[in-house]
Design a protein around this motif. Structure first.
Motif, PDB file in Angstrom:
ATOM      1  N   VAL A   2     -82.495  72.133 -23.470  1.00 16.15           N
ATOM      2  CA  VAL A   2     -83.526  72.342 -24.481  1.00 16.15           C
ATOM      3  C   VAL A   2     -84.081  71.003 -24.955  1.00 16.15           C
ATOM      4  CG1 VAL A   2     -84.018  73.308 -26.754  1.00 16.15           C
ATOM      5  CG2 VAL A   2     -82.509  74.537 -25.186  1.00 16.15           C
ATOM      6  N   SER A   3     -83.194  70.042 -25.224  1.00 21.00           N
ATOM      7  CA  SER A   3     -83.642  68.717 -25.669  1.00 21.00           C
ATOM      8  C   SER A   3     -84.472  68.030 -24.595  1.00 21.00           C
ATOM      9  CB  SER A   3     -82.436  67.854 -26.044  1.00 21.00           C
ATOM     10  OG  SER A   3     -81.691  68.432 -27.079  1.00 21.00           O
ATOM     11  N   LEU A   4     -84.002  68.110 -23.338  1.00 18.99           N
ATOM     12  CA  LEU A   4     -84.728  67.461 -22.253  1.00 18.99           C
ATOM     13  C   LEU A   4     -86.089  68.120 -22.041  1.00 18.99           C
ATOM     14  CD1 LEU A   4     -84.591  65.250 -20.148  1.00 18.99           C
ATOM     15  CD2 LEU A   4     -83.463  66.845 -18.603  1.00 18.99           C
ATOM     16  N   GLN A   5     -86.134  69.453 -22.137  1.00 20.90           N
ATOM     17  CA  GLN A   5     -87.420  70.151 -22.004  1.00 20.90           C
ATOM     18  C   GLN A   5     -88.373  69.763 -23.122  1.00 20.90           C
ATOM     19  OE1 GLN A   5     -86.985  74.394 -21.785  1.00 20.90           O
ATOM     20  NE2 GLN A   5     -89.175  74.797 -21.908  1.00 20.90           N
ATOM     21  N   ARG A   6     -87.852  69.616 -24.329  1.00 20.96           N
ATOM     22  CA  ARG A   6     -88.698  69.219 -25.454  1.00 20.96           C
ATOM     23  C   ARG A   6     -89.247  67.810 -25.225  1.00 20.96           C
ATOM     24  NH1 ARG A   6     -85.122  69.367 -29.221  1.00 20.96           N
ATOM     25  NH2 ARG A   6     -85.433  71.568 -29.704  1.00 20.96           N
ATOM     26  N   ALA A   7     -88.418  66.905 -24.715  1.00 21.83           N
ATOM     27  CA  ALA A   7     -88.874  65.531 -24.483  1.00 21.83           C
ATOM     28  C   ALA A   7     -89.975  65.486 -23.429  1.00 21.83           C
ATOM     29  CB  ALA A   7     -87.693  64.664 -24.051  1.00 21.83           C
ATOM     30  N   ILE A   8     -89.772  66.199 -22.303  1.00 17.16           N
ATOM     31  CA  ILE A   8     -90.801  66.195 -21.259  1.00 17.16           C
ATOM     32  C   ILE A   8     -92.078  66.853 -21.773  1.00 17.16           C
ATOM     33  CG2 ILE A   8     -91.342  66.962 -18.919  1.00 17.16           C
ATOM     34  CD1 ILE A   8     -88.338  66.911 -18.321  1.00 17.16           C
ATOM     35  N   THR A   9     -91.933  67.933 -22.547  1.00 16.57           N
ATOM     36  CA  THR A   9     -93.106  68.611 -23.111  1.00 16.57           C
ATOM     37  C   THR A   9     -93.882  67.688 -24.042  1.00 16.57           C
ATOM     38  OG1 THR A   9     -91.969  70.745 -22.942  1.00 16.57           O
ATOM     39  CG2 THR A   9     -93.866  70.628 -24.412  1.00 16.57           C
ATOM     40  N   ASN A  10     -93.170  66.895 -24.838  1.00 16.84           N
ATOM     41  CA  ASN A  10     -93.847  65.952 -25.735  1.00 16.84           C
ATOM     42  C   ASN A  10     -94.660  64.924 -24.947  1.00 16.84           C
ATOM     43  OD1 ASN A  10     -92.757  67.259 -27.905  1.00 16.84           O
ATOM     44  ND2 ASN A  10     -91.293  65.652 -28.445  1.00 16.84           N
ATOM     45  N   LEU A  11     -94.095  64.435 -23.844  1.00 19.97           N
ATOM     46  CA  LEU A  11     -94.827  63.457 -23.032  1.00 19.97           C
ATOM     47  C   LEU A  11     -96.074  64.087 -22.413  1.00 19.97           C
ATOM     48  CD1 LEU A  11     -91.911  61.553 -21.224  1.00 19.97           C
ATOM     49  CD2 LEU A  11     -93.234  60.825 -23.212  1.00 19.97           C
ATOM     50  N   ILE A  12     -95.938  65.329 -21.917  1.00 21.49           N
ATOM     51  CA  ILE A  12     -97.098  66.002 -21.317  1.00 21.49           C
ATOM     52  C   ILE A  12     -98.154  66.282 -22.380  1.00 21.49           C
ATOM     53  CG2 ILE A  12     -97.859  68.058 -20.087  1.00 21.49           C
ATOM     54  CD1 ILE A  12     -95.099  68.190 -18.793  1.00 21.49           C
ATOM     55  N   ILE A  72     -88.771  61.414 -30.851  1.00 22.63           N
ATOM     56  CA  ILE A  72     -87.856  62.433 -30.331  1.00 22.63           C
ATOM     57  C   ILE A  72     -87.554  62.170 -28.857  1.00 22.63           C
ATOM     58  CG2 ILE A  72     -87.642  64.893 -29.817  1.00 22.63           C
ATOM     59  CD1 ILE A  72     -89.252  65.452 -32.344  1.00 22.63           C
ATOM     60  N   VAL A  73     -88.566  61.792 -28.079  1.00 20.40           N
ATOM     61  CA  VAL A  73     -88.344  61.504 -26.655  1.00 20.40           C
ATOM     62  C   VAL A  73     -87.390  60.330 -26.491  1.00 20.40           C
ATOM     63  CG1 VAL A  73     -89.451  60.845 -24.503  1.00 20.40           C
ATOM     64  CG2 VAL A  73     -90.600  62.433 -26.042  1.00 20.40           C
ATOM     65  N   ALA A  74     -87.589  59.261 -27.261  1.00 19.87           N
ATOM     66  CA  ALA A  74     -86.701  58.092 -27.174  1.00 19.87           C
ATOM     67  C   ALA A  74     -85.277  58.454 -27.563  1.00 19.87           C
ATOM     68  CB  ALA A  74     -87.235  56.964 -28.052  1.00 19.87           C
ATOM     69  N   THR A  75     -85.128  59.320 -28.574  1.00 18.47           N
ATOM     70  CA  THR A  75     -83.789  59.747 -28.998  1.00 18.47           C
ATOM     71  C   THR A  75     -83.106  60.556 -27.912  1.00 18.47           C
ATOM     72  OG1 THR A  75     -84.512  59.786 -31.306  1.00 18.47           O
ATOM     73  CG2 THR A  75     -82.510  61.016 -30.753  1.00 18.47           C
ATOM     74  N   VAL A  76     -83.846  61.484 -27.294  1.00 19.14           N
ATOM     75  CA  VAL A  76     -83.272  62.293 -26.218  1.00 19.14           C
ATOM     76  C   VAL A  76     -82.899  61.409 -25.024  1.00 19.14           C
ATOM     77  CG1 VAL A  76     -83.769  64.125 -24.562  1.00 19.14           C
ATOM     78  CG2 VAL A  76     -84.486  64.373 -26.942  1.00 19.14           C
ATOM     79  N   ALA A  77     -83.739  60.431 -24.701  1.00 17.08           N
ATOM     80  CA  ALA A  77     -83.426  59.526 -23.587  1.00 17.08           C
ATOM     81  C   ALA A  77     -82.141  58.747 -23.860  1.00 17.08           C
ATOM     82  CB  ALA A  77     -84.596  58.566 -23.359  1.00 17.08           C
ATOM     83  N   GLU A  78     -81.974  58.275 -25.082  1.00 20.64           N
ATOM     84  CA  GLU A  78     -80.760  57.529 -25.431  1.00 20.64           C
ATOM     85  C   GLU A  78     -79.534  58.420 -25.355  1.00 20.64           C
ATOM     86  OE1 GLU A  78     -78.940  54.948 -29.187  1.00 20.64           O
ATOM     87  OE2 GLU A  78     -80.968  55.775 -29.273  1.00 20.64           O
TER      88      GLU A  78
END
Length: 480
Positions: free
Chosen positions: A378-388, A450-456
């Motif tokens: 869910v977190s990874l999907q949210r991060a990719i969705t934010n970038l798109i 949020i994306v940076a947090t998920v990546a970390e």
């Protein structure tokens, strides 16, 4: 209770000093004892010369007896194999010592036949004869006997006198040699050094392991608390870090609870405001009211999402990153969004050298393989969705590509003409920071945070590059 580093040092330093002192004592004591043994053998040889030539009393520990006539005949004839009373087989060494008086031609020769069960003595190691008396020369011979570990028997004859048997095992034999402590001294020193090195490396390893674990504490599968192992100082540090992490988790949970409560409590007033706004006849005014309500509720939801991402509450599992990215791209395409999933670039692996050519070979890695990762879906999907969403919102279209290395998976989202460079976008990753080109576009400045947090949390990072068509966001995560 684990020992503190200071206590360990106070214990180990005296022990190390004692081990070094003991090793040095053993080394020098063995050297001094060995020199005393050789000197004692040389003095016995000097005294023995008078015994063999003039019948003086033999030195202490040495016995001199006459040889039977049949043995004397074998010695005179050089038939040493017929000798009795010696070890069989034996090796024989012949030495002749000239007693050079005023007239060298009239000197008496002392003939020696040395029988040894182990070796033939290297007489070439004897010092040159010039300037030394006959007694000193015999002392050099007995010193040579003491140098090598054996049990020799000497048959001696002065001039044309009778053959005599000399037994000096108690003086220059192997059993008379002092105990050599040099090897135990070296082993003791090496053992002490190994113990010290092991303790130092073990203590350093405890600190290194804790530092690595703390550096990657937000990665997948990180512990809620760290085990307290190692010296006392490290245990105190670990205890303090565990207390800090517990306090941090409690604060995040409290923040999430407060935000959830606020979001829930605002739901009823927001609903009433929406109903009342619907009664406003002025369309433009009604739209402004509804936009303000959407912004208010959206901001609360964004902050709540960011807090949940910081808490890392989702359980990680193994998933197909390829399928996840393909499904997200297909969802956007179904909605008519300009999202493109680029095919992976061919990867070339270097091979070994051929026996026919010095150039290394190359081979292409098969395409279409499923890329598996351990992640929070869910977190990874949210991060990719934010970038798109950012690429579509600020750059009109999004191009997604997926690549990998041995340890990391890389998701790249490139926009088209966002008007920002990689250096500029890096400055707006902080919460509630937005760029100059986003003032006319809705948002709250938390998407990239949020994306940076998920990546970390996934052992990776978020970076930006200047692509061919626009700005390129690179989300890198650890595969395992």
């Amino acid at each position: 209770m684990a020992l503190r580093l200071r206590t360990r040092g106070l214990i180990l330093l005296p022990l190390a000093f004692a081990a070094g002192l003991g090793g040095a004592w053993g080394w020098f004591h063995s050297g001094a004892s060995w020199q005393a043994h050789l000197t004692r053998a040389a003095i016995s040889g000097i005294t023995l010369d008078a015994t063999l030539r003039r019948g003086a009393p033999p030195p202490a520990g040495v016995t001199v007896t006459s040889v039977a006539p049949e043995k004397a005949a074998s010695l005179a004839a050089g038939d040493y194999l017929r000798l009795q009373g010696i070890a069989k087989p034996s090796l024989f060494t012949n030495v002749s010592i000239l007693d050079s008086g005023p007239d060298p031609l009239s000197g008496e020769v002392l003939a020696l036949v040395i029988a040894s069960p182990a070796l033939r003595y290297p007489v070439a190691e004897l010092p040159p004869a010039g300037g030394a008396t006959a007694a000193e020369k015999l002392g050099a011979v007995t010193r040579l006997l003491a140098t090598y570990c054996s049990e020799p028997v000497i048959f001696a004859r002065a001039g044309y006198g009778p053959w005599q048997r000399v037994d000096g095992t108690a003086v220059w034999g192997c059993s008379a040699a002092p105990r050599d402590l040099r090897l135990p001294a070296v082993l003791l020193s090496l053992l002490a050094l190994a113990v010290l090195a092991t303790l130092v490396m073990d203590t350093s390893a405890h600190f290194d392991r804790f530092a690595r674990a703390l550096r990657h504490r937000r990665r997948l599968g990180g512990p809620d608390a760290y085990a307290m192992q190692g010296p006392g100082e490290l245990q105190e540090i670990v205890s303090a870090v565990n207390s800090y992490l517990e306090t941090e988790r409690e604060q995040l949970a409290s923040r999430a609870a407060v935000l959830s409560g606020i979001s829930h409590d605002l739901g009823t007033p927001a609903t009433r405001l929406r109903l009342r706004a619907a009664l406003i006849q002025d369309v433009e005014l009604r739209q402004k009211f509804e936009a303000d309500l959407d912004a208010m509720t959206g901001m609360i939801e964004s902050v709540l999402t960011y807090t949940r991402a910081e808490m890392s509450a989702e359980t990680p599992r193994r998933l197909s990153l390829s399928s996840l990215v393909e499904a997200l791209a297909a969802d956007y395409q179904d909605m008519g969004k300009p999202v493109e999933l680029l095919p992976p670039e061919p990867q070339v692996a270097a091979g070994g050298r051929s026996v026919f050519t010095s150039a290394p070979g190359q081979s292409a890695v098969p395409q279409g393989q499923v890329m598996l990762v351990v992640a929070r879906p869910v977190s990874l999907q949210r991060a990719i969705t934010n970038l798109i969403d950012n690429a579509l919102k600020y750059g009109r279209r999004a191009a997604i590509s997926l690549s990998s290395t041995a340890d990391h998976a890389i998701i790249t989202v490139e926009d088209e003409g966002s008007g920002m460079t990689a250096a500029e976008i890096t400055e707006v990753i902080a919460p509630f920071r937005r760029g100059e080109n986003t003032r006319a576009i809705d948002g709250f400045g938390l998407g990239l945070t949020i994306v940076a947090t998920v990546a970390e949390q996934h052992g990776g990072r978020l970076t930006f590059e200047d692509g061919r068509r626009g700005l390129r966001a690179v989300l890198e995560i650890c595969r395992n």
